[in-house]
Design an enzyme around this catalytic site. Structure first.
Site, PDB file in Angstrom:
ATOM      1  N   ARG A  45      -6.155   6.112  -1.860  1.00 32.32           N
ATOM      2  CA  ARG A  45      -6.362   7.375  -2.562  1.00 32.32           C
ATOM      3  C   ARG A  45      -7.202   8.301  -1.675  1.00 32.32           C
ATOM      4  O   ARG A  45      -8.324   7.960  -1.311  1.00 32.32           O
ATOM      5  CB  ARG A  45      -7.096   7.090  -3.871  1.00 32.32           C
ATOM      6  CG  ARG A  45      -6.656   7.955  -5.014  1.00 32.32           C
ATOM      7  CD  ARG A  45      -7.309   7.518  -6.323  1.00 32.32           C
ATOM      8  NE  ARG A  45      -6.658   6.374  -6.912  1.00 32.32           N
ATOM      9  CZ  ARG A  45      -7.309   5.344  -7.471  1.00 32.32           C
ATOM     10  NH1 ARG A  45      -8.614   5.303  -7.520  1.00 32.32           N
ATOM     11  NH2 ARG A  45      -6.631   4.348  -7.993  1.00 32.32           N
ATOM     12  N   HIS A  74       0.296   5.602   1.926  1.00 33.06           N
ATOM     13  CA  HIS A  74       0.497   4.153   2.031  1.00 33.06           C
ATOM     14  C   HIS A  74       0.509   3.745   3.505  1.00 33.06           C
ATOM     15  O   HIS A  74       0.973   4.509   4.352  1.00 33.06           O
ATOM     16  CB  HIS A  74       1.824   3.748   1.394  1.00 33.06           C
ATOM     17  CG  HIS A  74       1.985   4.225  -0.016  1.00 33.06           C
ATOM     18  ND1 HIS A  74       1.162   3.816  -1.037  1.00 33.06           N
ATOM     19  CD2 HIS A  74       2.858   5.094  -0.566  1.00 33.06           C
ATOM     20  CE1 HIS A  74       1.543   4.408  -2.160  1.00 33.06           C
ATOM     21  NE2 HIS A  74       2.563   5.193  -1.901  1.00 33.06           N
ATOM     22  N   HIS A  84       1.138  12.221  -0.121  1.00 31.54           N
ATOM     23  CA  HIS A  84       1.980  12.666  -1.232  1.00 31.54           C
ATOM     24  C   HIS A  84       1.281  12.509  -2.574  1.00 31.54           C
ATOM     25  O   HIS A  84       0.302  11.769  -2.696  1.00 31.54           O
ATOM     26  CB  HIS A  84       3.294  11.881  -1.252  1.00 31.54           C
ATOM     27  CG  HIS A  84       3.105  10.408  -1.450  1.00 31.54           C
ATOM     28  ND1 HIS A  84       2.816   9.554  -0.418  1.00 31.54           N
ATOM     29  CD2 HIS A  84       3.142   9.635  -2.563  1.00 31.54           C
ATOM     30  CE1 HIS A  84       2.685   8.327  -0.885  1.00 31.54           C
ATOM     31  NE2 HIS A  84       2.886   8.345  -2.193  1.00 31.54           N
TER      32      HIS A  84
HETATM   33 ZN    ZN Z   1       3.393   6.538  -3.235  1.00 39.83          ZN
END
Ligand code: ZN
Length: 308
Positions: free
Chosen positions: A189, A97, A169
């Site tokens: 992604r 993110h 993650h």
């Molecule tokens: Zn996340």
């Protein structure tokens, strides 16, 4: 004035979702693919609704915009946090993110998050990178050497993972998680295990933005101390997360302007000044600025979050 706001969230279907949230929580839904329950949300797509009192039926985003007094006249334009339950019936993609700075391009907050692990079964998490420097990480991404790049950790009930913006993650199959995060829905992604859907198509990746957003950060997994009544789990520039273990009764002054509560185990009651309410696993509520002090009674595990 309203001292406590009980909330009803929205169930969100995901290709990796399952039906565990209705097996392990007192929830009802028809779908077999629920991946997320947006429990405390003022996000436009899936806002929570107020269940009690004079604002019953209102959505949290409108309540926040129109009644800032409930939130201690919070200066932030948008409700800053989002709390979800996540049921991973399959591996989620490897993702990252953006931080606040990068998220400005998308008109959003950045997304730092953290996970309190609820699954009693052993599961795994992709948590950070094995590499020390970003150059080395980008090189391994270009060569698709994912095993050399990604760090895997065991995860089980009571583990707690800090996942600041920029940390690579992935939640893996068998995970049941309470997630506390900045109110943002921006995910890049990086890798999806080369999976194909039934039509033979791979999911879109966001390789350039992932590479820009990723940071080589130290990971910090901790395990809760169940012997403690109250334990600080995370305190960063966006939020504070605490674990409260109630065996008989425990009382607090309300110090933060408003407090977000997630009941993850047991049952009992909350007493807000002199009003009593029954609570149980799966309940989510906000203690507002009009409450002076509150007590929990019963046998309960609660995760308490507040905005910083
Ligand atoms: Zn996340």
């Amino acid at each position: 004035m309203e001292k406590i706001l009980f909330l009803k969230g929205e169930f969100v279907e995901k290709i990796w979702g399952g039906d565990r949230l209705k097996k392990e929580f007192p929830y009802q839904f028809k779908s077999e693919n629920i991946g997320e329950y947006w429990a405390i949300s003022a996000m436009k797509d899936f806002p929570s609704k107020i269940l009690n009192g004079k604002y019953k039926g209102e959505s949290l985003d409108l309540l926040y915009q129109n009644h800032k007094d409930l939130f201690g006249d919070e200066k932030k334009e948008n409700f800053p946090l989002l709390i979800k339950l996540i049921d991973a019936n399959d591996d989620l993609s490897i993702q990252v993110h953006p931080d606040d700075e990068m998220a400005k391009n998308e008109n959003s907050y950045g997304k730092s998050e953290c996970w309190y692990i609820l699954n009693e079964n052993q599961a795994k998490i992709i948590y950070g990178l094995k590499t020390k420097g970003k150059k080395e990480a980008l090189d391994l991404i270009d060569k698709e050497k994912w095993d050399d790049l990604l760090k895997e950790e065991d995860s089980k009930k009571g583990d707690f993972f800090k996942v600041p913006a920029g940390m690579v993650h992935a939640i893996k199959k068998g995970s049941l998680i309470l997630e506390i995060q900045q109110a943002s829905d921006i995910t890049y992604r990086l890798y999806d295990y080369d999976r194909k859907d039934k039509n033979g198509n791979k999911r879109d990746l966001h390789l350039d933005r992932s590479k820009k957003a990723l940071k080589c950060l130290d990971t910090e997994k901790i395990h809760e101390n169940l012997g403690k009544n109250t334990e600080n789990l995370y305190d960063n520039e966006y939020f504070t997360v605490k674990k409260i273990n109630v065996e008989k009764e425990i009382s607090f002054e309300r110090k933060d302007p408003y407090i977000l509560e997630s009941v993850i185990k047991g049952e009992g009651e909350i007493i807000v000044d002199d009003e009593k309410y029954p609570i149980k696993k799966g309940d989510f509520f906000i203690i507002t600025n009009y409450c002076k002090s509150y007590s929990f009674k019963g046998n309960l595990e609660i995760v308490e979050s507040s905005s910083n």
